[in-house]
Each structure stands twice: as structure tokens, then as C-alpha cells.
Design a protein around this motif. Structure first.
Motif, PDB file in Angstrom:
ATOM      1  N   ASP A  74     -13.448 -10.125  -7.700  1.00  0.00           N
ATOM      2  CA  ASP A  74     -12.147 -10.503  -8.252  1.00  0.00           C
ATOM      3  C   ASP A  74     -12.290 -10.838  -9.735  1.00  0.00           C
ATOM      4  N   PHE A  75     -11.443 -10.200 -10.556  1.00  0.00           N
ATOM      5  CA  PHE A  75     -11.364 -10.523 -11.978  1.00  0.00           C
ATOM      6  C   PHE A  75     -10.060 -11.299 -12.204  1.00  0.00           C
ATOM      7  N   SER A  76     -10.176 -12.583 -12.475  1.00  0.00           N
ATOM      8  CA  SER A  76      -8.992 -13.391 -12.769  1.00  0.00           C
ATOM      9  C   SER A  76      -8.904 -13.631 -14.260  1.00  0.00           C
ATOM     10  N   THR A  77      -7.698 -13.523 -14.807  1.00  0.00           N
ATOM     11  CA  THR A  77      -7.506 -13.688 -16.241  1.00  0.00           C
ATOM     12  C   THR A  77      -6.117 -14.225 -16.510  1.00  0.00           C
ATOM     13  N   ASN A  78      -5.889 -14.693 -17.713  1.00  0.00           N
ATOM     14  CA  ASN A  78      -4.561 -15.181 -18.097  1.00  0.00           C
ATOM     15  C   ASN A  78      -4.386 -15.011 -19.590  1.00  0.00           C
TER      16      ASN A  78
END
Length: 224
Positions: A74-78
Motif C-alpha cells: 500500500d502506498f499512502s500519500t496526501n
């Protein structure tokens, strides 16, 4: 002579006693009406029916669930997100408001990582929504729910290869608006987008990416 004088005095006294009674029988001027302070005018509720156009700015939270070769990460970003929106409302009753709305937003969602030994970068530069809205209005305020179709630009790159596509998904959200004036409307909006599985071909290496994001935005619009 004295008798005449006495008779004159008696007649004068009698007339003087009669005058007050006659005055009491004359029509009297009406008493002035009591004065009251004017009641303050009530605030006029806005008519929500009509076209509106506005701009918004906020923050986006994205998640790329990437899979290749049976392995996943999972690649989480904001990042910052913002754009423009437009729509039309129809006030069905004094409290029920329905409408259609579309928006287009630029986003800064990008994350790099490793999946099964593959150095991969996932990104989304823009997204859009086409939503129906159902709201409840009270005084100069409106709360609403919204849902419909979503579009987004998705890109994956690795080992000098990249693949991009415009993905179709669905969206749900809710928000609140306040009529600052009869033409200026401020809002706070939350939107969720889900694009499901998207497949990318990176020089013969297949990558599957399940992308979704949350957006929290404040906006201001002009209502015609």
C-alpha cells in the motif's frame, strides 16, 4: 335699580354654572393612540434555486494498493487539492433542495515504493466528480449529501516505463453551506472517491493498482 342689579347677578351666576355642563356635552377630540416601538423585520431566507459557480481548496488523502507478481504494498500519500465547481439547485419545498453538481480538481498525490523488488511510483494529478445532491435547508443554511460518478488521472511508472489512464469510479460525500449574502455562498465539503482495480503494463510487467482517496475542501461560490 338695586333689584335690576341683583337680577343681573343672579342670571350671570346661573349661566356660569350651566357652561361646564354644556361643554361636557360637546364632542371631544379622540385621545392619541399609544406609541409602540416597531417590531424588527425578520431575516429573509435565501431562495436556493439557481445556478452557482465557485472555487475550492483543501487537502486530499490517497491510497494506492499496488500488486505485482503476487506481492502487494500500500502506498499512502496526501497533498494539496483544489479546483472549481458548478451546479444547479432546485428548492422543491421550503426545506428540501435537490441539485446537480460537477467539479474539477488538481491534486498532488504521488508516492514511490517497492513491490516485490520492483521500484514503482504511483500518482494522480487530477480528478473530477459528477454528483447528484439532496439537501435540507433551514434559514440561510444547507446541509447535503452527494453521490455519483468520479474520474481521475492515474499513472504508474517503473524501470523507465510508465503507463497512464483515465479511471472511472464512484463518489459519495456530504457538506454544509451558508449564504453569506443572497449571492455569496460559503461551503465545507467532504468527498470520497473509489476507482477499484486498474491495470498497468510497464514494459511487460503487469501492475494492478486499487486507488481511492478522501478530500476535505472549503469553497466559496457566486449564486446567480
Amino acid at each position: 335699580m338695586n333689584r335690576l342689579a341683583l337680577a343681573g347677578l343672579a342670571l350671570t351666576a346661573s349661566a356660569a354654572g350651566t357652561l361646564p355642563a354644556l361643554a361636557a356635552d360637546l364632542p371631544q377630540a379622540p385621545a392619541p393612540a399609544p406609541a409602540y416601538d416597531a417590531a424588527p423585520a425578520g431575516q429573509h431566507s435565501i431562495d436556493w434555486t439557481g445556478l452557482y459557480v465557485g472555487g475550492q481548496l483543501g487537502w486530499a488523502f490517497g491510497n494506492f494498493d499496488n500488486t505485482t507478481g503476487g506481492l502487494s504494498n500500500d502506498f499512502s500519500t496526501n497533498g494539496v487539492g483544489g479546483g472549481v465547481y458548478a451546479g444547479y439547485n432546485f428548492q422543491v419545498t421550503p426545506n428540501i433542495v435537490v441539485g446537480l453538481e460537477t467539479d474539477f480538481n488538481l491534486t498532488d498525490l504521488e508516492k514511490s515504493g517497492t513491490v516485490g523488488g520492483l521500484s514503482l511510483k504511483s500518482s494522480s494529478d487530477w480528478n473530477a466528480n459528477f454528483r447528484g445532491r439532496l439537501g435540507y435547508a433551514f434559514d440561510r443554511y444547507l446541509i447535503y449529501g452527494a453521490g455519483g460518478l468520479a474520474l481521475a488521472d492515474l499513472e504508474a511508472s517503473a524501470n523507465g516505463f510508465k503507463d497512464s489512464k483515465t479511471a472511472l469510479g464512484w463518489t459519495l460525500g456530504a457538506g454544509a453551506e451558508a449564504a453569506v449574502t443572497n449571492n455569496i455562498v460559503a461551503r465545507f465539503d467532504y468527498t470520497y472517491q473509489d476507482f477499484g482495480d486498474q491495470n498497468f503494463n510497464l514494459g511487460g510487467t503487469g501492475v494492478n493498482s486499487d486507488f481511492n482517496n478522501h478530500q476535505v475542501r472549503a469553497g466559496i461560490a457566486y449564486k446567480f
